[in-house]
Design a protein around this motif. Structure first.
Motif, PDB file in Angstrom:
ATOM      1  N   GLY A  17       0.787  -1.231   0.000  1.00 23.33           N
ATOM      2  CA  GLY A  17       0.000   0.000   0.000  1.00 23.33           C
ATOM      3  C   GLY A  17       0.817   1.278   0.000  1.00 23.33           C
ATOM      4  N   LYS A  18       2.150   1.152   0.015  1.00 25.41           N
ATOM      5  CA  LYS A  18       2.990   2.364   0.084  1.00 25.41           C
ATOM      6  C   LYS A  18       2.853   3.204  -1.182  1.00 25.41           C
ATOM      7  CE  LYS A  18       6.569   1.147   3.316  1.00 25.41           C
ATOM      8  NZ  LYS A  18       7.952   1.184   3.667  1.00 25.41           N
ATOM      9  N   GLU A  37      13.443   3.708  -0.097  1.00 31.19           N
ATOM     10  CA  GLU A  37      13.194   4.464   1.123  1.00 31.19           C
ATOM     11  C   GLU A  37      14.432   4.300   1.999  1.00 31.19           C
ATOM     12  OE1 GLU A  37       9.321   4.877   4.071  1.00 31.19           O
ATOM     13  OE2 GLU A  37       9.540   3.141   2.796  1.00 31.19           O
ATOM     14  N   GLY A  38      15.250   5.339   2.074  1.00 30.45           N
ATOM     15  CA  GLY A  38      16.499   5.217   2.822  1.00 30.45           C
ATOM     16  C   GLY A  38      17.363   4.123   2.207  1.00 30.45           C
ATOM     17  N   ALA A  39      17.812   3.191   3.043  1.00 29.92           N
ATOM     18  CA  ALA A  39      18.689   2.120   2.547  1.00 29.92           C
ATOM     19  C   ALA A  39      17.897   0.907   2.071  1.00 29.92           C
ATOM     20  CB  ALA A  39      19.639   1.701   3.658  1.00 29.92           C
ATOM     21  N   VAL A  40      16.572   1.008   2.137  1.00 26.15           N
ATOM     22  CA  VAL A  40      15.751  -0.160   1.793  1.00 26.15           C
ATOM     23  C   VAL A  40      15.183  -0.017   0.385  1.00 26.15           C
ATOM     24  CG1 VAL A  40      13.758  -1.560   2.444  1.00 26.15           C
ATOM     25  CG2 VAL A  40      15.137  -0.470   4.213  1.00 26.15           C
ATOM     26  N   LEU A  41      15.477  -1.025  -0.432  1.00 25.65           N
ATOM     27  CA  LEU A  41      14.937  -1.055  -1.786  1.00 25.65           C
ATOM     28  C   LEU A  41      13.893  -2.164  -1.840  1.00 25.65           C
ATOM     29  CD1 LEU A  41      15.166  -0.277  -4.856  1.00 25.65           C
ATOM     30  CD2 LEU A  41      16.788  -2.157  -5.042  1.00 25.65           C
ATOM     31  N   SER A  42      12.706  -1.835  -2.316  1.00 23.55           N
ATOM     32  CA  SER A  42      11.678  -2.860  -2.479  1.00 23.55           C
ATOM     33  C   SER A  42      11.354  -2.959  -3.957  1.00 23.55           C
ATOM     34  CB  SER A  42      10.404  -2.477  -1.727  1.00 23.55           C
ATOM     35  OG  SER A  42      10.705  -2.261  -0.366  1.00 23.55           O
ATOM     36  N   PHE A  43      10.936  -4.141  -4.371  1.00 20.04           N
ATOM     37  CA  PHE A  43      10.450  -4.218  -5.746  1.00 20.04           C
ATOM     38  C   PHE A  43       9.160  -5.013  -5.806  1.00 20.04           C
ATOM     39  CE2 PHE A  43      13.128  -7.968  -5.544  1.00 20.04           C
ATOM     40  CZ  PHE A  43      12.432  -8.911  -6.279  1.00 20.04           C
ATOM     41  N   LYS A  44       8.421  -4.735  -6.866  1.00 17.23           N
ATOM     42  CA  LYS A  44       7.121  -5.376  -7.082  1.00 17.23           C
ATOM     43  C   LYS A  44       7.099  -5.873  -8.516  1.00 17.23           C
ATOM     44  CE  LYS A  44       3.225  -2.762  -7.753  1.00 17.23           C
ATOM     45  NZ  LYS A  44       1.956  -2.070  -7.427  1.00 17.23           N
ATOM     46  N   VAL A  45       6.693  -7.105  -8.692  1.00 18.36           N
ATOM     47  CA  VAL A  45       6.557  -7.666 -10.034  1.00 18.36           C
ATOM     48  C   VAL A  45       5.083  -8.008 -10.219  1.00 18.36           C
ATOM     49  CG1 VAL A  45       7.324  -9.460 -11.615  1.00 18.36           C
ATOM     50  CG2 VAL A  45       8.855  -8.681  -9.808  1.00 18.36           C
ATOM     51  N   GLU A  46       4.477  -7.371 -11.210  1.00 17.13           N
ATOM     52  CA  GLU A  46       3.042  -7.573 -11.448  1.00 17.13           C
ATOM     53  C   GLU A  46       2.872  -8.457 -12.682  1.00 17.13           C
ATOM     54  OE1 GLU A  46      -0.090  -4.476 -13.019  1.00 17.13           O
ATOM     55  OE2 GLU A  46       0.637  -3.838 -11.053  1.00 17.13           O
ATOM     56  N   MET A  47       2.173  -9.583 -12.505  1.00 13.07           N
ATOM     57  CA  MET A  47       2.026 -10.547 -13.606  1.00 13.07           C
ATOM     58  C   MET A  47       0.551 -10.768 -13.927  1.00 13.07           C
ATOM     59  SD  MET A  47       4.794 -13.279 -12.050  1.00 13.07           S
ATOM     60  CE  MET A  47       4.650 -12.824 -10.334  1.00 13.07           C
ATOM     61  N   GLN A  48       0.235 -10.752 -15.212  1.00 12.00           N
ATOM     62  CA  GLN A  48      -1.131 -11.072 -15.656  1.00 12.00           C
ATOM     63  C   GLN A  48      -1.172 -12.560 -15.990  1.00 12.00           C
ATOM     64  OE1 GLN A  48      -3.427  -8.810 -15.302  1.00 12.00           O
ATOM     65  NE2 GLN A  48      -1.866  -7.288 -14.768  1.00 12.00           N
ATOM     66  N   VAL A  49      -2.051 -13.286 -15.312  1.00 12.12           N
ATOM     67  CA  VAL A  49      -2.062 -14.748 -15.434  1.00 12.12           C
ATOM     68  C   VAL A  49      -3.451 -15.243 -15.809  1.00 12.12           C
ATOM     69  CG1 VAL A  49      -1.438 -16.902 -14.282  1.00 12.12           C
ATOM     70  CG2 VAL A  49      -0.319 -14.797 -13.594  1.00 12.12           C
ATOM     71  N   LYS A  50      -3.485 -16.175 -16.772  1.00 12.22           N
ATOM     72  CA  LYS A  50      -4.783 -16.680 -17.244  1.00 12.22           C
ATOM     73  C   LYS A  50      -5.208 -17.931 -16.469  1.00 12.22           C
ATOM     74  CE  LYS A  50      -4.188 -14.914 -21.958  1.00 12.22           C
ATOM     75  NZ  LYS A  50      -2.786 -14.456 -21.815  1.00 12.22           N
ATOM     76  N   THR A 159      -4.386 -11.070 -11.414  1.00 12.09           N
ATOM     77  CA  THR A 159      -3.124 -10.334 -11.376  1.00 12.09           C
ATOM     78  C   THR A 159      -2.363 -10.810 -10.152  1.00 12.09           C
ATOM     79  OG1 THR A 159      -4.153  -8.400 -12.388  1.00 12.09           O
ATOM     80  CG2 THR A 159      -2.071  -8.038 -11.240  1.00 12.09           C
ATOM     81  N   VAL A 160      -1.153 -11.319 -10.369  1.00  9.89           N
ATOM     82  CA  VAL A 160      -0.305 -11.778  -9.272  1.00  9.89           C
ATOM     83  C   VAL A 160       0.766 -10.716  -9.051  1.00  9.89           C
ATOM     84  CG1 VAL A 160       1.372 -13.524  -8.531  1.00  9.89           C
ATOM     85  CG2 VAL A 160      -0.682 -14.234  -9.783  1.00  9.89           C
ATOM     86  N   CYS A 161       0.844 -10.177  -7.841  1.00 16.33           N
ATOM     87  CA  CYS A 161       1.893  -9.207  -7.508  1.00 16.33           C
ATOM     88  C   CYS A 161       2.856  -9.852  -6.524  1.00 16.33           C
ATOM     89  CB  CYS A 161       1.303  -7.959  -6.873  1.00 16.33           C
ATOM     90  SG  CYS A 161       0.291  -7.004  -8.014  1.00 16.33           S
ATOM     91  N   TYR A 162       4.136  -9.874  -6.888  1.00 19.77           N
ATOM     92  CA  TYR A 162       5.165 -10.394  -5.986  1.00 19.77           C
ATOM     93  C   TYR A 162       5.929  -9.209  -5.438  1.00 19.77           C
ATOM     94  CZ  TYR A 162       9.482 -12.474  -4.294  1.00 19.77           C
ATOM     95  OH  TYR A 162      10.548 -12.824  -3.498  1.00 19.77           O
ATOM     96  N   PHE A 163       6.091  -9.168  -4.120  1.00 18.00           N
ATOM     97  CA  PHE A 163       6.808  -8.081  -3.457  1.00 18.00           C
ATOM     98  C   PHE A 163       8.033  -8.627  -2.753  1.00 18.00           C
ATOM     99  CE2 PHE A 163       2.392  -6.825  -3.631  1.00 18.00           C
ATOM    100  CZ  PHE A 163       2.438  -5.476  -3.957  1.00 18.00           C
ATOM    101  N   ASN A 164       9.099  -7.819  -2.699  1.00 19.37           N
ATOM    102  CA  ASN A 164      10.255  -8.188  -1.897  1.00 19.37           C
ATOM    103  C   ASN A 164      10.941  -6.918  -1.414  1.00 19.37           C
ATOM    104  OD1 ASN A 164      12.540  -9.350  -0.721  1.00 19.37           O
ATOM    105  ND2 ASN A 164      12.637 -10.956  -2.271  1.00 19.37           N
ATOM    106  N   GLN A 165      11.112  -6.856  -0.095  1.00 22.00           N
ATOM    107  CA  GLN A 165      11.837  -5.738   0.500  1.00 22.00           C
ATOM    108  C   GLN A 165      13.276  -6.223   0.589  1.00 22.00           C
ATOM    109  OE1 GLN A 165      10.346  -4.595   4.365  1.00 22.00           O
ATOM    110  NE2 GLN A 165      10.238  -2.497   3.653  1.00 22.00           N
ATOM    111  N   VAL A 166      14.162  -5.600  -0.145  1.00 20.90           N
ATOM    112  CA  VAL A 166      15.475  -6.190  -0.350  1.00 20.90           C
ATOM    113  C   VAL A 166      16.455  -5.792   0.736  1.00 20.90           C
ATOM    114  CG1 VAL A 166      17.354  -6.456  -1.973  1.00 20.90           C
ATOM    115  CG2 VAL A 166      15.042  -6.145  -2.814  1.00 20.90           C
ATOM    116  N   THR A 167      17.060  -6.823   1.323  1.00 19.41           N
ATOM    117  CA  THR A 167      18.111  -6.599   2.307  1.00 19.41           C
ATOM    118  C   THR A 167      19.436  -6.936   1.636  1.00 19.41           C
ATOM    119  OG1 THR A 167      17.915  -8.877   2.967  1.00 19.41           O
ATOM    120  CG2 THR A 167      16.644  -7.275   4.224  1.00 19.41           C
TER     121      THR A 167
END
Length: 197
Positions: A17-18, A37-50, A159-167
């Protein structure tokens, strides 16, 4: 345990929700977003799936299937089924250049939506488990917050969204991809779509 599982789900919802996600790549069925955000990098991968959302949910919440589409997973062992919705796994991942293989002990919490407009959720975070202490042959790494949100589009697509807050633990796998062509993330996303469909 109840608190851990609640905070696991809540952390993923909070990350999703950020405001301030930047789109970095668009393909036919895949979009890749990043959030700094600061030292934290997050990524989101949005996939359209049938496939229907409940099918994607049941396949993605079973981490023993993850090696079929995610080549970063070498092994995945179920350590403890805490409940129907909470499971603890031990994962090992392949070594990257100049780094020893990594391992993770993770709690996977899955939730079905309470309301029709809510997504299915599969949340992931690292936990410590006395029965699985760090081993010298692996570099024990941590996942702060990761997982999937699956939104239904129709009776046969989602829609499948994969999130990862990267350390820094996950960084070696991603640094080259995010600065370059994000190829590995893309390839993994396409493998994931192929697997689900």
């Amino acid at each position: 345990q109840a608190y851990l599982s609640y905070s696991n789900i809540a952390a993923l919802a909070h990350l999703a929700g950020k405001p301030g996600w930047d789109i970095t790549k668009t393909l036919d069925n895949v979009k890749i977003w990043t959030h700094e955000e600061g030292a934290v990098l997050s990524f989101k991968v949005e996939m359209q799936v049938k496939v229907p959302s409940h099918v994607a949910f049941s396949l993605l919440s079973d981490f023993s299937l993850r090696q079929r589409w995610d080549r970063h997973f070498l092994t995945c062992e179920l350590l403890q089924a805490v409940s129907e919705e909470e499971k603890i796994y031990h994962i090992t991942s392949a070594p990257t250049a100049g780094h020893q293989p990594r391992d993770f002990v993770i709690l996977v919490s899955q939730r079905q939506p309470c309301q029709p407009q809510e997504p299915y959720t599969v949340a992931v975070r690292s936990v410590t488990l006395g029965a699985m202490p760090p081993r010298p042959e692996f570099c024990r790494s941590e996942i702060l917050c990761a997982g999937f949100q699956i939104h239904s589009n129709s009776s046969s697509s989602c829609t499948v969204c994969y999130f990862n807050q990267v350390t820094s633990g996950v960084m070696p796998y991603l640094a080259a991809n995010l600065t370059g062509s994000s190829k590995s993330i893309e390839d993994t996303a396409l493998e994931c779509i192929k697997f689900l469909e």
